[in-house]
Scaffold this active site. Sequence first.
Site, PDB file in Angstrom:
ATOM      1  N   GLY A 118       1.333   6.821  10.807  1.00 20.19           N
ATOM      2  CA  GLY A 118       0.329   6.298  11.720  1.00 20.19           C
ATOM      3  C   GLY A 118      -0.470   5.226  10.998  1.00 20.19           C
ATOM      4  O   GLY A 118       0.063   4.505  10.151  1.00 20.19           O
TER       5      GLY A 118
ATOM      6  N   ASP B  25       0.771  -9.852  14.549  1.00 23.05           N
ATOM      7  CA  ASP B  25       0.223  -9.322  15.796  1.00 23.05           C
ATOM      8  C   ASP B  25      -0.318 -10.435  16.685  1.00 23.05           C
ATOM      9  O   ASP B  25      -1.135 -11.251  16.259  1.00 23.05           O
ATOM     10  CB  ASP B  25      -0.923  -8.344  15.498  1.00 23.05           C
ATOM     11  CG  ASP B  25      -0.464  -7.071  14.809  1.00 23.05           C
ATOM     12  OD1 ASP B  25       0.752  -6.904  14.611  1.00 23.05           O
ATOM     13  OD2 ASP B  25      -1.329  -6.235  14.483  1.00 23.05           O
TER      14      ASP B  25
ATOM     15  N   TYR C 178       6.591  -6.111  16.460  1.00 21.76           N
ATOM     16  CA  TYR C 178       6.543  -5.043  15.448  1.00 21.76           C
ATOM     17  C   TYR C 178       7.061  -3.717  16.014  1.00 21.76           C
ATOM     18  O   TYR C 178       7.882  -3.029  15.398  1.00 21.76           O
ATOM     19  CB  TYR C 178       5.107  -4.900  14.958  1.00 21.76           C
ATOM     20  CG  TYR C 178       4.864  -3.905  13.855  1.00 21.76           C
ATOM     21  CD1 TYR C 178       4.996  -4.283  12.525  1.00 21.76           C
ATOM     22  CD2 TYR C 178       4.464  -2.603  14.129  1.00 21.76           C
ATOM     23  CE1 TYR C 178       4.740  -3.380  11.499  1.00 21.76           C
ATOM     24  CE2 TYR C 178       4.214  -1.688  13.114  1.00 21.76           C
ATOM     25  CZ  TYR C 178       4.350  -2.089  11.802  1.00 21.76           C
ATOM     26  OH  TYR C 178       4.096  -1.190  10.790  1.00 21.76           O
TER      27      TYR C 178
ATOM     28  N   GLY D 114       0.806  -1.226   0.000  1.00 20.43           N
ATOM     29  CA  GLY D 114       0.000   0.000   0.000  1.00 20.43           C
ATOM     30  C   GLY D 114       0.835   1.270   0.000  1.00 20.43           C
ATOM     31  O   GLY D 114       0.732   2.105  -0.915  1.00 20.43           O
TER      32      GLY D 114
ATOM     33  N   VAL E 232      14.307  -9.589   1.740  1.00 22.64           N
ATOM     34  CA  VAL E 232      15.074  -8.494   2.339  1.00 22.64           C
ATOM     35  C   VAL E 232      15.652  -8.874   3.702  1.00 22.64           C
ATOM     36  O   VAL E 232      16.487  -8.160   4.245  1.00 22.64           O
ATOM     37  CB  VAL E 232      14.246  -7.192   2.451  1.00 22.64           C
ATOM     38  CG1 VAL E 232      13.921  -6.630   1.078  1.00 22.64           C
ATOM     39  CG2 VAL E 232      12.985  -7.391   3.280  1.00 22.64           C
TER      40      VAL E 232
HETATM   41  N1  CAA Z   1      -5.490  -2.240  25.573  1.00 22.72           N
HETATM   42  C1  CAA Z   1      -5.837  -2.949  26.669  1.00 22.72           C
HETATM   43  N2  CAA Z   1      -6.461  -4.114  26.600  1.00 22.72           N
HETATM   44  C2  CAA Z   1      -6.769  -4.595  25.401  1.00 22.72           C
HETATM   45  C3  CAA Z   1      -6.450  -3.893  24.218  1.00 22.72           C
HETATM   46  C4  CAA Z   1      -5.781  -2.683  24.344  1.00 22.72           C
HETATM   47  N3  CAA Z   1      -5.452  -1.956  23.274  1.00 22.72           N
HETATM   48  N4  CAA Z   1      -6.857  -4.628  23.171  1.00 22.72           N
HETATM   49  C5  CAA Z   1      -7.436  -5.746  23.680  1.00 22.72           C
HETATM   50  N5  CAA Z   1      -7.383  -5.716  25.011  1.00 22.72           N
HETATM   51  C6  CAA Z   1      -7.890  -6.715  25.936  1.00 22.72           C
HETATM   52  C7  CAA Z   1      -9.221  -7.274  25.458  1.00 22.72           C
HETATM   53  O1  CAA Z   1     -10.272  -6.445  25.887  1.00 22.72           O
HETATM   54  C8  CAA Z   1      -9.232  -8.653  26.110  1.00 22.72           C
HETATM   55  O2  CAA Z   1      -9.584  -8.511  27.457  1.00 22.72           O
HETATM   56  P1  CAA Z   1     -10.445  -9.651  28.166  1.00 22.72           P
HETATM   57  O3  CAA Z   1      -9.649 -10.933  28.032  1.00 22.72           O
HETATM   58  O4  CAA Z   1     -10.577  -9.148  29.573  1.00 22.72           O
HETATM   59  O5  CAA Z   1     -11.743  -9.685  27.427  1.00 22.72           O
HETATM   60  C9  CAA Z   1      -7.765  -9.064  26.090  1.00 22.72           C
HETATM   61  O6  CAA Z   1      -7.018  -7.841  25.969  1.00 22.72           O
HETATM   62  C10 CAA Z   1      -7.427  -9.953  24.915  1.00 22.72           C
HETATM   63  O7  CAA Z   1      -7.766  -9.255  23.740  1.00 22.72           O
HETATM   64  P2  CAA Z   1      -8.153  -9.982  22.442  1.00 22.72           P
HETATM   65  O8  CAA Z   1      -9.229 -10.976  22.691  1.00 22.72           O
HETATM   66  O9  CAA Z   1      -8.357  -8.968  21.361  1.00 22.72           O
HETATM   67  O10 CAA Z   1      -6.814 -10.810  22.158  1.00 22.72           O
HETATM   68  P3  CAA Z   1      -6.462 -11.510  20.828  1.00 22.72           P
HETATM   69  O11 CAA Z   1      -5.265 -12.336  21.080  1.00 22.72           O
HETATM   70  O12 CAA Z   1      -7.635 -12.152  20.211  1.00 22.72           O
HETATM   71  O13 CAA Z   1      -6.086 -10.281  19.888  1.00 22.72           O
HETATM   72  C11 CAA Z   1      -4.614  -8.723  18.954  1.00 22.72           C
HETATM   73  C12 CAA Z   1      -4.979  -9.501  20.201  1.00 22.72           C
HETATM   74  C13 CAA Z   1      -4.374  -9.651  17.787  1.00 22.72           C
HETATM   75  C14 CAA Z   1      -3.367  -7.992  19.267  1.00 22.72           C
HETATM   76  C15 CAA Z   1      -5.761  -7.758  18.580  1.00 22.72           C
HETATM   77  O14 CAA Z   1      -6.121  -7.016  19.730  1.00 22.72           O
HETATM   78  C16 CAA Z   1      -5.334  -6.781  17.502  1.00 22.72           C
HETATM   79  O15 CAA Z   1      -5.285  -7.100  16.324  1.00 22.72           O
HETATM   80  N6  CAA Z   1      -5.017  -5.524  17.881  1.00 22.72           N
HETATM   81  C17 CAA Z   1      -4.578  -4.497  16.943  1.00 22.72           C
HETATM   82  C18 CAA Z   1      -3.104  -4.433  16.890  1.00 22.72           C
HETATM   83  C19 CAA Z   1      -2.725  -3.327  15.970  1.00 22.72           C
HETATM   84  O16 CAA Z   1      -3.067  -2.164  16.156  1.00 22.72           O
HETATM   85  N7  CAA Z   1      -2.002  -3.647  14.916  1.00 22.72           N
HETATM   86  C20 CAA Z   1      -1.626  -2.657  13.943  1.00 22.72           C
HETATM   87  C21 CAA Z   1      -1.537  -3.350  12.618  1.00 22.72           C
HETATM   88  S1  CAA Z   1      -1.313  -2.161  11.307  1.00 22.72           S
HETATM   89  C22 CAA Z   1       0.257  -1.696  11.506  1.00 22.72           C
HETATM   90  O17 CAA Z   1       1.029  -2.235  12.233  1.00 22.72           O
HETATM   91  C23 CAA Z   1       0.682  -0.510  10.696  1.00 22.72           C
HETATM   92  C24 CAA Z   1       1.220   0.533  11.575  1.00 22.72           C
HETATM   93  O18 CAA Z   1       2.421   0.725  11.575  1.00 22.72           O
HETATM   94  C25 CAA Z   1       0.301   1.365  12.352  1.00 22.72           C
END
Ligand code: CAA
Length: 249
Positions: free
Chosen positions: A187, A97, A156, A18, A65
């Site tokens: 971002g 992730d 990451y 992208g 890479v």
């Molecule tokens: N802060 C605090 N707690 C959180 C949270 C957060 N940000 N996110 C989730 N939790 C909590 C949930 O509420 C859950 O709590 P309970 O067990 O009490 O219900 C617990 O943590 C577990 O969460 P999940 O069920 O979501 O856990 P999972 O293993 O299924 O998923 C994850 C975890 C895969 C990391 C998912 O939360 C996710 O995809 N998060 C986004 C990560 C992200 O932002 N990635 C960016 C990708 S794009 C990129 O990287 C480009 C860039 O440079 C910006």
Amino acid sequence: MGEELKGRVALVTGGTGGIGTAICARLGRMGARVATTYRNREKAEAWQKQMKAQGQDVAIYACDVGDYDTCVALIGQVEKDLGPVDILVNNAGITRDTTLKKMTPQHWRDVICANLDSVFNMTQPVLTGMAQRGWGRIINISSVNGQKGQFGQANYASSKAGIHGFTMSAAQEVARKGVTVNTVSPGYIATEMVMAVPEEVREKIIAQIPVGRLGRPEEVAHVVAFLASEDAGFITGANLAANGGQHMH
Ligand code: CAA
């Protein structure tokens, strides 16, 4: 910015993604001859055709890479085909992730290797030539999450934070040679990588972006173009954020 990169050769890793696509297009419009690396031949060939239809000639090269020797060979080939690399954009990156509780050594290594080893693997072989020729631009694509950390991204965020340590060190080593080394920290940009984040989680993240939306790949390419330009010669070792205000420091 016109055709101010005419005669320059730009190598963009992960150009078919992208943000990479927008960077290749922008540097191409500025007159640079652009090359990119790919892992998936079919996807890359289709991408190359699409770029061509938009008037952009981008040379494509298969390259892991994360492997130093492969990068050295690739750079040799690019230099043979297009000429010495003047602009290197270390853009290739992946996510795996998962919370630390579930993170395996493989999740860790894959991300560090693709995102951080790659920056060394590509920069080390081009830096001396740039310094000898007295001009060069290295632009490393990091992330807001390298600056602030992110739930589920210990691998990451570590790789992306490491990139800026590399930038600041390399910048000092070549500052007197007309070569600048900078980091761009995007971002959340509307790309496949961000769209892979579960919608519910993504919506919560967007709600925390003061500008109120995801960024556009072109908005990151604009920062890269600026850093690649002639007049950016006094900017080195910097970390420029394009994150809609999500993280300020
Ligand atoms: N802060 C605090 N707690 C959180 C949270 C957060 N940000 N996110 C989730 N939790 C909590 C949930 O509420 C859950 O709590 P309970 O067990 O009490 O219900 C617990 O943590 C577990 O969460 P999940 O069920 O979501 O856990 P999972 O293993 O299924 O998923 C994850 C975890 C895969 C990391 C998912 O939360 C996710 O995809 N998060 C986004 C990560 C992200 O932002 N990635 C960016 C990708 S794009 C990129 O990287 C480009 C860039 O440079 C910006």
